[in-house]
Design an enzyme around this catalytic site. Structure first.
Site, mmCIF file in Angstrom:
data_model
loop_
_atom_site.group_PDB
_atom_site.id
_atom_site.type_symbol
_atom_site.label_atom_id
_atom_site.label_comp_id
_atom_site.label_asym_id
_atom_site.label_seq_id
_atom_site.Cartn_x
_atom_site.Cartn_y
_atom_site.Cartn_z
ATOM 1 N N TYR A 1 -9.797 -10.718 -6.825
ATOM 2 C CA TYR A 1 -8.819 -10.854 -7.900
ATOM 3 C C TYR A 1 -9.096 -12.049 -8.792
ATOM 4 O O TYR A 1 -8.572 -12.125 -9.901
ATOM 5 C CB TYR A 1 -7.407 -10.917 -7.309
ATOM 6 N N ARG B 1 0.864 -1.175 0.000
ATOM 7 C CA ARG B 1 0.000 0.000 0.000
ATOM 8 C C ARG B 1 0.902 1.227 0.000
ATOM 9 O O ARG B 1 2.053 1.166 0.452
ATOM 10 C CB ARG B 1 -0.898 0.026 1.236
ATOM 11 N N HIS C 1 -4.546 -9.177 4.032
ATOM 12 C CA HIS C 1 -6.005 -9.120 4.135
ATOM 13 C C HIS C 1 -6.479 -9.955 5.324
ATOM 14 O O HIS C 1 -6.017 -11.080 5.526
ATOM 15 C CB HIS C 1 -6.664 -9.646 2.866
ATOM 16 N N LYS D 1 -2.415 -1.760 8.025
ATOM 17 C CA LYS D 1 -3.860 -1.644 8.187
ATOM 18 C C LYS D 1 -4.368 -2.741 9.109
ATOM 19 O O LYS D 1 -4.024 -3.912 8.945
ATOM 20 C CB LYS D 1 -4.535 -1.758 6.817
ATOM 21 N N ARG E 1 -0.630 -2.486 -6.643
ATOM 22 C CA ARG E 1 -0.922 -3.553 -5.675
ATOM 23 C C ARG E 1 -1.954 -4.520 -6.261
ATOM 24 O O ARG E 1 -1.811 -5.747 -6.133
ATOM 25 C CB ARG E 1 -1.429 -2.923 -4.384
ATOM 26 N N HIS F 1 -2.352 2.257 -5.799
ATOM 27 C CA HIS F 1 -3.018 1.008 -5.424
ATOM 28 C C HIS F 1 -3.228 0.099 -6.638
ATOM 29 O O HIS F 1 -3.386 -1.122 -6.473
ATOM 30 C CB HIS F 1 -4.361 1.309 -4.749
#
Length: 304
Positions: free
Chosen positions: A266, A141, A257, A166, A234, A231
């Site tokens: 994805y 990120r 995640h 995050k 990414r 992003h």
């Protein structure tokens, strides 16, 4: 710049302290705090105690029109008021009626592998090239890139340690072998002191706005017309891993995640299976070409 009166400023300060006590990220605290600050201005001379769901709805409608808020920002706005209702339970606010709009289900923009190489090659500045190469090759990120310190780069193990990302999670990400020469050349040229990429003064963080600016310039030089953000690199990293046959669970771990559902998006943009499919147009023409070439010059159906 207009200022809040003493009473409303005290409410805002206490609200921010409440958010900090919840250990929300600094970015989230700033976002929620700004929404409530704008709401306090919206009330004009009225005290916050008059707040009802109708008052909040009027403010939200005003904000949507004036600021053209996107879905994700609108959801953050509602979350700010949900926290306000919990912080000040004496307000006649019904939290259950503060409904967030549904998330957008847009698929992420992804660059092809060839476009990524063109983008990196078109980036002339060595510092900028190292930053873009790292964003893509490790799936970072932009906040992780800007906070990355040289002490968190393990060159021997080809790993990068991402701290307090995050969700306040740490993780390791891979370092590409082909990134090492770029990184070494960049380091020997610029000699950054603390952070991987630094501002004009040694030891200071680089700005996200500057990254977006040189990324846009590089896209123009590479003749990439897609809407590309940091992003996007990414997203491209994750999609290309999937196309290379990497298990979705490993991709989830590399991206940091919390939920597998987040990573599953994805699978909708990966060309791994789509590339094996052929359009019926290609199949039909191929079959006809293998039979009688003269059939391509006449009508094939029995339509009158």
């Amino acid at each position: 710049m207009p200022t809040l009166n003493q009473e409303k400023q005290a409410v805002l300060n206490q609200y921010l302290a409440y958010l900090n006590g919840l250990r929300l990220s600094a970015s989230t605290q700033a976002t929620y705090g700004n929404f409530i600050k704008q709401y306090l201005f919206f009330l004009n001379n009225d005290p916050i105690q008059i707040s009802t769901n109708q008052t909040v709805a009027l403010y939200i409608q005003d904000a949507l029109v004036k600021r053209n808020l996107g879905i994700s920002t609108h959801r953050q706005l509602i979350s700010a008021f949900k926290h306000l209702s919990r912080f000040m339970p004496e307000l006649p606010l019904d939290e259950m009626e503060l409904v967030r709009p549904k998330r957008s289900r847009k698929l992420p923009t992804v660059l092809s592998k060839e476009e990524v190489i063109d983008l990196i090659r078109s980036t002339r500045n060595l510092k900028h090239r190292a930053a873009l190469a790292l964003l893509y090759s490790s799936g970072l990120r932009i906040g992780e890139l800007l906070a990355l310190k040289w002490s968190d780069i393990d060159l021997d193990r080809r790993q990068i340690f991402i701290r307090n990302s995050k969700g306040r999670k740490d993780r390791y990400v891979v370092m590409a072998e082909h990134f090492v020469p770029v990184m070494s050349n960049y380091y020997n040229t610029y000699r950054p002191a603390v952070y991987f990429i630094e501002g004009t003064r040694a030891g200071t963080r680089y700005s996200a706005a500057s990254v977006r600016k040189f990324l846009k310039r590089s896209c123009r030089l590479a003749r990439i017309t897609k809407n590309v953000t940091p992003h996007t690199l990414r997203h491209s990293f994750a999609t290309h891993l999937l196309e290379n046959g990497i298990d979705i669970r490993y991709i989830q771990m590399l991206l940091g995640h919390s939920k597998p559902e987040t990573t599953m998006i994805y699978t909708h943009v990966s060309r791994q299976d789509l590339m094996a499919l052929k359009s019926p147009l290609d199949v039909t023409i191929s079959q006809l070409s293998q039979s009688d070439k003269n059939t391509l010059k006449v009508l094939l159906s029995n339509n009158i």
